[in-house]
Design a protein around this motif. Structure first.
Motif, mmCIF file in Angstrom:
data_model
loop_
_atom_site.group_PDB
_atom_site.id
_atom_site.type_symbol
_atom_site.label_atom_id
_atom_site.label_comp_id
_atom_site.label_asym_id
_atom_site.label_seq_id
_atom_site.Cartn_x
_atom_site.Cartn_y
_atom_site.Cartn_z
ATOM 1 N N MET A 1 0.823 -1.180 0.000
ATOM 2 C CA MET A 1 0.000 0.000 0.000
ATOM 3 C C MET A 1 0.877 1.258 0.000
ATOM 4 O O MET A 1 0.599 2.190 -0.733
ATOM 5 C CB MET A 1 -0.919 -0.052 1.230
ATOM 6 N N THR A 2 1.890 1.255 0.839
ATOM 7 C CA THR A 2 2.780 2.409 0.903
ATOM 8 C C THR A 2 3.494 2.622 -0.428
ATOM 9 O O THR A 2 3.679 3.751 -0.867
ATOM 10 C CB THR A 2 3.815 2.214 2.028
ATOM 11 N N PHE A 3 3.868 1.527 -1.055
ATOM 12 C CA PHE A 3 4.523 1.593 -2.360
ATOM 13 C C PHE A 3 3.614 2.278 -3.383
ATOM 14 O O PHE A 3 4.047 3.158 -4.132
ATOM 15 C CB PHE A 3 4.873 0.176 -2.814
ATOM 16 N N LEU A 4 2.353 1.888 -3.402
ATOM 17 C CA LEU A 4 1.407 2.471 -4.358
ATOM 18 C C LEU A 4 1.123 3.945 -4.054
ATOM 19 O O LEU A 4 1.025 4.754 -4.976
ATOM 20 C CB LEU A 4 0.106 1.670 -4.353
ATOM 21 N N ILE A 5 1.003 4.281 -2.781
ATOM 22 C CA ILE A 5 0.766 5.680 -2.406
ATOM 23 C C ILE A 5 1.956 6.544 -2.823
ATOM 24 O O ILE A 5 1.786 7.628 -3.392
ATOM 25 C CB ILE A 5 0.499 5.802 -0.897
ATOM 26 N N GLY A 6 3.154 6.064 -2.530
ATOM 27 C CA GLY A 6 4.351 6.825 -2.900
ATOM 28 C C GLY A 6 4.471 7.015 -4.403
ATOM 29 O O GLY A 6 4.871 8.075 -4.887
#
Length: 50
Positions: A1-6
């Protein structure tokens, strides 16, 4: 999720090396999870015969 948000919200640079690393980590997690499930199934079957 963090990867996609970033990547999509904060527009962080995404190099081919990060994509490869991301794929390797998730592939390793999938292999580990599959192995754990197979082992748990074997243990359950051997305990049924005892």
């Amino acid at each position: 999720m963090t990867f996609l948000i970033g990547t999509f919200i904060y527009h962080e640079p995404l190099s081919i090396y990060r994509i490869i690393t991301f794929a390797c980590i998730w592939s390793a997690l999938a292999v580990y999870s599959a192995d754990t499930l197979v082992y748990a199934g074997r243990e359950r079957r051997t305990q049924e015969y005892i």
